[in-house]
Structures are given as C-alpha cells and as structure tokens.
Write a protein that holds these residues in place. Structure first.
Motif, mmCIF file in Angstrom:
data_model
loop_
_atom_site.group_PDB
_atom_site.id
_atom_site.type_symbol
_atom_site.label_atom_id
_atom_site.label_comp_id
_atom_site.label_asym_id
_atom_site.label_seq_id
_atom_site.Cartn_x
_atom_site.Cartn_y
_atom_site.Cartn_z
ATOM 1 N N VAL A 381 0.858 -1.180 0.000
ATOM 2 C CA VAL A 381 0.000 0.000 0.000
ATOM 3 C C VAL A 381 0.896 1.233 0.000
ATOM 4 N N VAL A 382 0.608 2.168 -0.903
ATOM 5 C CA VAL A 382 1.399 3.397 -0.981
ATOM 6 C C VAL A 382 0.499 4.594 -0.717
ATOM 7 N N LYS A 383 1.102 5.708 -0.254
ATOM 8 C CA LYS A 383 0.336 6.922 0.003
ATOM 9 C C LYS A 383 1.114 8.141 -0.466
ATOM 10 N N ASN A 384 0.374 9.193 -0.765
ATOM 11 C CA ASN A 384 1.023 10.447 -1.118
ATOM 12 C C ASN A 384 1.826 10.971 0.065
ATOM 13 N N MET A 385 2.886 11.682 -0.218
ATOM 14 C CA MET A 385 3.762 12.186 0.842
ATOM 15 C C MET A 385 3.079 13.308 1.615
ATOM 16 N N SER A 386 3.222 13.244 2.950
ATOM 17 C CA SER A 386 2.732 14.323 3.804
ATOM 18 C C SER A 386 3.796 15.413 3.880
ATOM 19 N N SER A 387 3.469 16.515 4.538
ATOM 20 C CA SER A 387 4.450 17.593 4.698
ATOM 21 C C SER A 387 5.656 17.107 5.510
ATOM 22 N N LYS A 388 5.407 16.209 6.480
ATOM 23 C CA LYS A 388 6.512 15.648 7.259
ATOM 24 C C LYS A 388 7.407 14.781 6.381
ATOM 25 N N ASP A 389 6.777 13.985 5.509
ATOM 26 C CA ASP A 389 7.551 13.113 4.621
ATOM 27 C C ASP A 389 8.434 13.937 3.682
ATOM 28 N N GLY A 397 7.970 11.261 -4.445
ATOM 29 C CA GLY A 397 7.471 9.947 -4.812
ATOM 30 C C GLY A 397 6.281 9.599 -3.945
ATOM 31 N N VAL A 398 6.019 8.312 -3.767
ATOM 32 C CA VAL A 398 4.953 7.858 -2.876
ATOM 33 C C VAL A 398 5.565 6.952 -1.817
ATOM 34 N N LYS A 399 5.020 7.037 -0.618
ATOM 35 C CA LYS A 399 5.587 6.301 0.506
ATOM 36 C C LYS A 399 4.888 4.946 0.662
ATOM 37 N N VAL A 400 5.672 3.902 0.872
ATOM 38 C CA VAL A 400 5.131 2.567 1.127
ATOM 39 C C VAL A 400 4.789 2.477 2.608
ATOM 40 N N THR A 401 3.493 2.274 2.917
ATOM 41 C CA THR A 401 3.051 2.265 4.310
ATOM 42 C C THR A 401 2.711 0.872 4.830
ATOM 43 N N GLU A 402 2.356 -0.050 3.935
ATOM 44 C CA GLU A 402 1.996 -1.397 4.365
ATOM 45 C C GLU A 402 2.540 -2.418 3.372
#
Length: 462
Positions: A381-389, A397-402
C-alpha cells in the motif's frame, strides 16, 4: 323368590356405593395427552358477510407504477467486435469479420432535459447507445460518465419536449419489510412492474459494496431500472440477481439511491467520483473474530489500523476502537460502513461514535480525499507524501506504508517509490497509471529511495 330378589338388590346397591366411593376418593385423575395439540388448527371466523382484511390489498401500487413506467427507459448497447468467424481464422489467428453485438438493459430518467442513470455493465464497451422511451420513441444517447466500482453510469438524450422523470428518494430512510416496486425491461419487454418488500439493507455481495435486497422479481434486462417505494420515490437502481439459472429465483439487489445520486452529482460536477475517506482499516465483528481479538463485542467495526494523516488520525480515533455509529446510523457490518461513506465527499464532517474501554465517545471526523493506493501485483500500500515526509526525504514519490505477508524481505516499507518502469512517480495517480500500463512490459522495475537519499532497484518478472 322374594328373598332372592331382595338379596340381589342389596348386593347391586352395595356394589354401586362401593364403586362410587372408590371413584370419588381413591382413583387418581387419568390425563390423556393429545400429541397433536401443538399443531395449528384451521379456524373459520365469521365476519358477518364482510370480506376479511387483506394487507396487500390495502397497499395501492397504481399511482407509483403509473408515475414510474413513463420514467423508465429501454437501453440498447450496440458494440462492434472483431473475432474469428470460422476454425481457419481461429487456429491461424486471423481477425475475421466484425461482429455486431446488442445488449439490453434499463435506465431511469432523472431530469426533464434527458439525463438517465443506468448500470455501468449495461453500457460497458458500447460503440452506440440507443434509448427507447415508454411511448416507443427512440433516441441516440451519449455517455456522460461511469463509476465501475458502484456499477453506476450516466447517459443523456436530447428530446424536443421535457421528459417525465423520477426524483431521488432517501434510501437511508427505507425500512426492512417496506413495499417496493421494481420497474424495468426484462427479456426485451417494455416497462414491466413487479412488487415485493425490502428483504435486507447494506447487503454485501463480496466486494465491500452495499445493496438493498428485495424479493421483487428482477430478470435480465431489468438492470439499470428503478426501485421505488409506494410514493413513487426512486430509492434504488436495480443491479443484480443471485441465480444459478440466470433468471430470478427470489433475490434481487439494487444500488441505494443515496449512493447513485452522489455518483451522478460527482460525474456532472467533477467528471469522476469524489470519495471521502475515513482512514481506518479493520473488520466487522462477529463471535469468531471477537474471540480472536479478546473482546466481548460482536457488533460493530473493529479498527485494526489508523491510516497516517487521515481524518480518523487527526480526529483522535485509535487502533482497538469499535465503530458503533456514524451520524446516528448503526454500523454492524463492513458494508454498512462503506455504504454510508460512499454517499459522502472529501471535506464532509461525520460524527463517529466508537466504543473505547467500555465507554462510547463521539468524534467529529473530516473525510479527506483518498491518499492511498493498493498495488496488488506487489502486495503493498502506498500513500502520497505528507508535509513531514517531504521534509524527511530528499526526493519526491509515494511512501510505502503497508506490506502484505511474504513481501517483507524486499525492504519496501517506509521507503519512497520514485519510478516504475519508465514512469516517474509523483503521486498515487502516477502509480495507478504505471501499474495499468505494465502489461506492455515483461517485468516490473521499481526504483526505491530511502531517507538517506540512497536508491535501489527491484525487478519482478511478470
């Protein structure tokens, strides 16, 4: 002789007195058990010549039927496909001739200027759409938009006069046992009306969808037709049947009007469906998984994970909470949860009541736009980057969360995906497009970026 008669009389009299005394004071009551006493008995009641009351006869379907049949249309899907027409074409891979296929279904006029809602599977792959009204006038229709996930599509015709139409009702107000009418065009027949009751609500057919279940007869060709209450309000779009024969056997299903209306409004305003995401993952409760989780509750939705930066996260919901209500709607199943949320948009605020440590608390949650995407071929599962990321990583890019079980050893979790094959990745839409276009490749090449700015490439054979 007289003496004998006297003795006989005295003997008989003594026997009678003795037997009577025994019956009265000595013999116990003999109870006879009727084994058929529990069976229902047929009782004829005298109504003094009046006709016994008939609950079905007390319901008037005529007004709703008359209002609905003129607003339900016949939809023809004409598609042209190229395929083999003989064994020679089949074995040697030749295209053969073009073949014209015609599929049929139903639709519901929802505005006087010709907007019609139907099922996505009714118009899927159409090269030409034709709509026939109840007065036998035929029009060419244009496709406005579709939403395959809810199986709803919107088409439009241009007519010289204003058209009869149905207004959306509130499907949340429907009740189990309520009388309904299903109106459509089964087996290429013109508008056909069948009656039944609502058998169940929030019925899940295996894809997390939420349907109204009825016992009104629905057959092939009814798809896209109207489910209305006795007032003639549109409370659902007939969509599916459960059958081993392909025809109606007692169960039919409709997309609730609140979901259909929201999809239609989104298609008209945005061109696509806007999904409001709560930001929780988990499962509905029952005796089995309640025991596995070590809890006593068997009703509600158990939150196993809170999505980072989601509305649920920002509102203070926690893992282990049990969702019991949303806006006073009871939540007992996953389909009830998804069905309610499908009628909402990003930035809508819902009141979520959760059970935590034996106490119920209500939290206002702002639904957000979907920021995650499930990459099924990779099990991540990937998600868009937050301001912290964006501050943490030296790149985009997109962050892998799961990561699903079995894929942990590839080192995905917590890193960024910055490239898939030849596509640069900026957000989840880029991931979706890259995965859909991966059929043109023999392999899936993934470029990852860690927090130190180091890159690595993983290649998966397809």
């Amino acid at each position: 002789m007289k003496r004998f008669a006297s003795l006989l009389f005295v003997s008989v009299l003594g026997g009678v007195i003795t037997l009577g005394a025994y019956k009265a004071f000595v013999e116990k009551e003999n109870i006879v058990v009727d084994t058929k006493a529990g069976e229902p008995k047929f009782v004829t009641t005298n109504y003094n010549g009046a006709t016994p009351p008939n609950p079905i006869a007390d319901v008037d379907f005529t007004e709703a039927a008359d209002k609905t049949v003129h607003s339900v249309v016949h939809v023809s899907n004409v598609s042209v496909q190229e395929g083999p027409t003989n064994l020679f074409d089949f074995y040697f891979g030749y295209g053969g001739r073009e073949q014209t296929r015609v599929g049929t279904g139903s639709g519901v006029i929802i505005s006087p200027d010709g907007y019609i809602v139907t099922n996505n599977h009714v118009i899927d792959n159409a090269t030409k759409l034709q709509v026939t009204l109840n007065n036998n006038k035929t029009y060419v229709a244009e496709l406005v938009g579709t939403d395959p996930s809810s199986d709803i599509a919107l088409i439009k015709i241009k007519a010289d006069d204003e058209l009869p139409y149905l207004a959306f009702g509130n499907s949340d107000n429907t009740k189990i046992g309520e009388w309904v009418l299903a109106v459509g065009n089964p087996f290429n027949l013109t508008s056909t009306v069948t009656a039944g009751i609502i058998s169940a609500k929030a019925r899940d057919l295996g894809k997390g969808q939420s349907f109204i279940q009825t016992d009104a007869a629905v057959n092939p060709g009814n798809s896209g037709g109207a489910l209305v209450n006795t007032n003639g309000d549109l409370i659902g779009i007939n969509t599916a049947i459960t059958s081993q024969t392909g025809s109606y056997i007692g169960y039919s299903f409709a997309v609730p009007s609140n979901i259909a209306k929201k999809v239609v409004d989104d298609l008209l305003e945005y061109g696509n469906v806007q999904e409001g995401i709560l930001g929780v993952r988990g499962s509905e409760l029952n005796s089995k998984n309640a025991e596995e989780l070590g809890i006593d509750e068997t009703a509600g939705f158990y939150i196993a994970k809170i999505v980072e930066d989601s509305g649920a996260d920002q509102a203070g919901l926690k893992e282990g909470d049990i969702i019991k209500k949303i806006d006073n709607q009871n939540i007992n199943s996953f389909s009830q949860l998804t069905g309610f949320l499908k009628s909402k948009r990003p930035q809508d605020v819902v009141n979520v009541t959760v059970l935590r440590d034996g106490r119920e608390n209500t939290y206002p949650v702002t639904l957000l736009k979907n920021q995650t995407y499930v990459v099924r071929p990779l099990g991540i599962v990937v998600k868009n980057m937050s301001s912290k990321d964006k501050k943490r990583f030296k790149g985009s890019g997109v962050k892998v969360t799961e990561v699903v079980k079995g894929m942990e050893n590839y080192g995905f979790e917590g890193k960024l995906i910055i490239q898939i094959n030849d596509d640069t990745i900026e957000d989840i839409d880029d991931v979706k497009n890259a995965i859909e276009g991966a059929n043109n490749y023999n392999a899936l090449s993934i470029v990852l970026l860690n927090q130190e700015g180091e890159k690595e490439r993983l290649i998966f054979r397809m």
